[in-house]
Design an enzyme around this catalytic site. Structure first.
Site, PDB file in Angstrom:
ATOM      1  N   TRP A 136      -3.961  -1.640  -1.306  1.00 34.72           N
ATOM      2  CA  TRP A 136      -3.995  -2.900  -2.046  1.00 34.72           C
ATOM      3  C   TRP A 136      -4.417  -3.959  -1.035  1.00 34.72           C
ATOM      4  CZ3 TRP A 136      -1.724  -7.775  -2.095  1.00 34.72           C
ATOM      5  CH2 TRP A 136      -1.794  -8.483  -3.307  1.00 34.72           C
ATOM      6  N   LYS A 169       3.149  -2.388  -7.258  1.00 37.53           N
ATOM      7  CA  LYS A 169       4.524  -2.243  -7.725  1.00 37.53           C
ATOM      8  C   LYS A 169       5.525  -2.965  -6.850  1.00 37.53           C
ATOM      9  CE  LYS A 169       7.869  -0.518 -10.211  1.00 37.53           C
ATOM     10  NZ  LYS A 169       8.096  -1.047 -11.567  1.00 37.53           N
ATOM     11  N   GLU A 201       0.559  -9.737 -17.429  1.00 33.54           N
ATOM     12  CA  GLU A 201       0.272  -8.874 -16.289  1.00 33.54           C
ATOM     13  C   GLU A 201      -0.430  -7.583 -16.673  1.00 33.54           C
ATOM     14  OE1 GLU A 201       3.751  -7.678 -14.109  1.00 33.54           O
ATOM     15  OE2 GLU A 201       4.881  -7.217 -15.916  1.00 33.54           O
ATOM     16  N   ARG A 206       1.093   1.589  -6.012  1.00 31.88           N
ATOM     17  CA  ARG A 206       1.265   0.670  -4.890  1.00 31.88           C
ATOM     18  C   ARG A 206      -0.061   0.094  -4.400  1.00 31.88           C
ATOM     19  NH1 ARG A 206       6.366   1.086  -2.389  1.00 31.88           N
ATOM     20  NH2 ARG A 206       5.486   0.071  -0.559  1.00 31.88           N
ATOM     21  N   CYS A 256       0.837  -1.194   0.000  1.00 36.60           N
ATOM     22  CA  CYS A 256       0.000   0.000   0.000  1.00 36.60           C
ATOM     23  C   CYS A 256       0.871   1.243   0.000  1.00 36.60           C
ATOM     24  CB  CYS A 256      -0.902   0.003   1.229  1.00 36.60           C
ATOM     25  SG  CYS A 256      -1.894  -1.494   1.411  1.00 36.60           S
ATOM     26  N   LYS A 279       5.207  -9.852 -19.185  1.00 38.59           N
ATOM     27  CA  LYS A 279       4.732  -8.523 -19.591  1.00 38.59           C
ATOM     28  C   LYS A 279       3.356  -8.628 -20.243  1.00 38.59           C
ATOM     29  CE  LYS A 279       7.618  -6.063 -17.890  1.00 38.59           C
ATOM     30  NZ  LYS A 279       7.512  -7.091 -16.872  1.00 38.59           N
ATOM     31  N   GLU A 283      10.304 -13.256 -19.507  1.00 34.91           N
ATOM     32  CA  GLU A 283       9.954 -11.860 -19.247  1.00 34.91           C
ATOM     33  C   GLU A 283       8.906 -11.356 -20.234  1.00 34.91           C
ATOM     34  OE1 GLU A 283      10.012  -8.000 -17.531  1.00 34.91           O
ATOM     35  OE2 GLU A 283      10.368 -10.055 -16.832  1.00 34.91           O
ATOM     36  N   ASN A 286       0.940  -0.278   6.015  1.00 34.64           N
ATOM     37  CA  ASN A 286       1.354  -1.090   4.876  1.00 34.64           C
ATOM     38  C   ASN A 286       1.993  -2.346   5.437  1.00 34.64           C
ATOM     39  OD1 ASN A 286       2.321  -2.124   2.460  1.00 34.64           O
ATOM     40  ND2 ASN A 286       4.126  -0.799   2.435  1.00 34.64           N
ATOM     41  N   GLY A 287       1.519  -3.514   5.021  1.00 33.84           N
ATOM     42  CA  GLY A 287       2.091  -4.757   5.505  1.00 33.84           C
ATOM     43  C   GLY A 287       1.026  -5.735   5.946  1.00 33.84           C
ATOM     44  N   HIS A 290       6.534 -32.274 -24.836  1.00 33.09           N
ATOM     45  CA  HIS A 290       6.310 -32.977 -23.575  1.00 33.09           C
ATOM     46  C   HIS A 290       5.035 -32.494 -22.894  1.00 33.09           C
ATOM     47  CE1 HIS A 290      10.182 -35.040 -23.708  1.00 33.09           C
ATOM     48  NE2 HIS A 290      10.656 -33.912 -24.210  1.00 33.09           N
TER      49      HIS A 290
END
Length: 621
Positions: free
Chosen positions: A76, A616, A501, A27, A2, A498, A494, A111-112, A517
């Protein structure tokens, strides 16, 4: 994860808090809220669901709430679904709203995650406290209030009692009814900074929130708290003793945290990569040699390293996946790449000469920080590769290699990834040279190739119109597969991240040889298969795997370097990047994949910079 802001000074707090939250909305953006005090009057708390603009409209961009001291939060959600009741700030009284705000002795934002919040909630309920939300934050606020009132403690001692009692991670900003004009802050494993300028003080969970107001900041240490007044801050350890913290100057340009005319921060940051990579390389390469002395790394140390374990999360883990190929090939050092969230729960089988490299943009990633501490407990040397000076991982690692990406606002990383990648290249080349596996001629050639990367990244960006056209064509795709071998596979990881997300298209990355496979059973008519083909010795095999997909109805896109025109004959659409040494070409190959994800997201009408359910900096486990 957050965002927290705080202000106390001579100006109206609400507009400053809103502005700070705008710079922290990456955030968290489930809900937002402010608590502002006007002199001795009780705090006025206002919350709103959804994006920050909903809160701004509710308080007329700050003009509807008066006072020169306040705290703000953008959420968040972890404990408790997104709702106005669960939004921060939270209060110590039983009923939220005007009456509850007036009665509240303590108001705070957090935050946490408080891991033992259920146990503490039961204790406080027995003490007569009533709860209105489903959050762990409300428990923390009421616990501070409990110690403050029952034992007649001051704010610092009450906060310290709370810190000893709770388990988990947190950054807290609190206001006490009996202490107008003051904000109290505390942290454990979650970021928190305090900025000072003149007769004003600022609190934030990240630098961009206060960058336009001050560059002079304090980084609160783990399990420390602060008393913040207009123009001054006092710091205390867990025993309540006042301590002195160093003042740090932030060198980031304030304009770097603005969009600068680009439609989205992500697009701006994609285009900032040539400069960011050049700055990072410039900090590590001097007079034709790689110099890691600023990170505390010399050739004698590199000669003694028996193995390297790279620990990271998300895109930083993908950096490690690419770096392992380069380090093993150039330095002949065994490399393992571990997810930080798994590494911390593993039984370490590392000898005393191993090196654990922890990669994190923010330097605050919870799992990576825990992995770092696990390695240090075993007596293993640790090297942090981070972007934020003074961050927790940077402070606790034995050695620190800083990247110079500058502030990165978009949730999906681009320039931080690229700077981490070139930093690891430099480590690999220097290790190879120190250990005698790279001779003087090859060393000079590698450095020449590295210093050429910023210009080549600029050239790779020039093809964005073709990528935008292709993205629009495939914006409605249901599935995408990225395939490659070796370094190409690492870049596929990567590229796939991208895509998924920010566009919400299901995408996966596979080592091309693994298709048969199981994965090839998912290929059907219209499936987009993107092949990364930059490794000469592996190109033919990957093209063969792509042909197998084409035979089953897939549409093929190939990404390769100029000169490999046979690729164009084998696929439906080709993107070319400049030639480069195959060890480092991943820095170029990732550029079109970043742009592809960006333009697919734009074509789908999505919020590129703030994708759903993501934040983030992941500062909770």
């Amino acid at each position: 994860m957050c965002g927290i802001v705080g202000y106390t000074g001579a100006n109206q707090a609400a507009p400053i808090l809103l502005n700070g939250l705008r710079h922290l909305e990456y955030r968290g953006y489930d809900s937002a809220g402010l608590a502002v005090r006007n002199g001795d009057a009780p705090a006025e708390v206002v919350k709103a669901m959804g994006k920050l603009r909903n809160l701004a409209e509710k308080i007329d961009n700050g003009s509807a709430i008066q006072g020169c001291c306040g705290i703000g939060h953008t959420r968040w959600a972890t404990h408790g679904a997104p709702s106005e009741v669960n939004a921060h700030p939270h209060i110590s009284s039983s009923v939220p709203g005007a009456a509850g705000d007036a009665e509240a002795g303590v108001v705070g934002v957090h935050n946490g995650i408080i891991e033992n919040y259920a146990e503490l909630k039961d204790k406080l309920t027995r003490e007569g406290y009533k709860f209105y939300s489903q959050t762990d934050t409300e428990v923390a606020i009421k616990l501070v209030d409990y110690y403050y009132n029952k034992y007649k403690l001051g704010p610092v001692d009450a906060i310290n009692r709370m810190m000893v009692r709770v388990r988990g991670s947190y950054a807290l900003a609190l206001m006490f009814k009996d202490y107008p004009g003051e904000i109290y802050a505390a942290r454990k494993d979650s970021p928190m900074i305090i900025g000072i300028t003149g007769d004003e003080s600022f609190i934030a969970s990240d630098v961009p929130a206060i960058l336009q107001y001050t560059r002079q900041v304090y980084y609160i240490g783990n399990q420390q708290c602060a008393r913040v007044l207009p123009g001054e801050a006092h710091f205390f350890d867990l025993n309540g003793y006042e301590i002195v913290l160093p003042l740090t100057e932030i060198t980031w340009d304030a304009e770097a945290a603005e969009k600068g005319g680009y439609e989205h921060f992500m697009l701006k940051e994609i285009h900032e990569q040539p400069r960011a990579v050049k700055d990072t390389l410039g900090s590590l390469i001097h007079a034709g040699r790689i110099d890691l002395s600023a990170a505390g790394i010399d050739d004698e140390l590199l000669k003694t390293v028996s193995s390297v374990t790279i620990v990271a999360c998300g895109s930083a883990w993908h950096v490690g996946m690419a770096a392992q190929y380069v380090i093993e090939d150039l330095a002949r050092i065994p490399v393992r790449v571990e997810l930080a969230s798994e590494f911390r729960y593993r039984r370490l089988l590392l000898d005393k000469d191993a090196l654990v490299v922890v990669i994190s943009q923010s330097g605050e990633t919870a799992d990576s920080l825990a992995a770092l501490r696990t390695a240090k407990e075993q007596g293993i040397r640790t090297l942090a590769v981070v972007n934020v000076v003074g961050s927790t991982i940077a402070r606790e690692a034995d050695n620190v290699l800083y990247t110079l990406a500058g502030p990165e606002i978009a949730v999906a990383t681009t320039k931080a990834y690229s700077t981490q990648l070139v930093a690891m290249y430099c480590l690999a080349v220097q290790a190879g040279f120190a250990r005698g596996h790279v001779d003087a001629d090859a060393y000079a050639n590698y450095i020449e190739e590295l210093t050429a990367l910023p210009d080549k990244i600029s050239r790779a960006l020039e093809d964005k119109e073709r990528i935008q056209w292709f993205a629009a064509k495939y914006a409605n795709a249901h599935d995408m597969f990225f395939i490659g071998r070796g370094i190409d596979y690492a870049i596929c990881l990567e590229g796939s991240l991208k895509m998924k997300e920010i566009s919400y298209v299901h995408s996966e990355a596979y080592a091309a040889g693994e298709l048969k496979h199981g994965t090839i059973s998912l290929v059907e008519n219209g499936t987009l298969v993107i092949g990364v083909l930059t490794q000469q010795g592996l190109m033919e095999k990957t093209l063969s795997n792509m042909a197998e997909c084409k035979a089953r109805g897939a549409y093929l896109m190939g990404l390769t370097s100029y000169g490999h025109y046979a690729v164009e004959d084998a696929v439906n659409f080709t993107i070319y990047i400049p030639k480069a040494d195959e060890h480092f070409i991943g820095s170029l190959a990732v550029i079109p994949l970043q742009l592809l994800g960006y333009y697919v997201s734009v074509a789908r009408g999505l919020d590129v910079d703030k994708p759903r359910n993501l934040a983030k900096s992941v500062t909770v486990e």
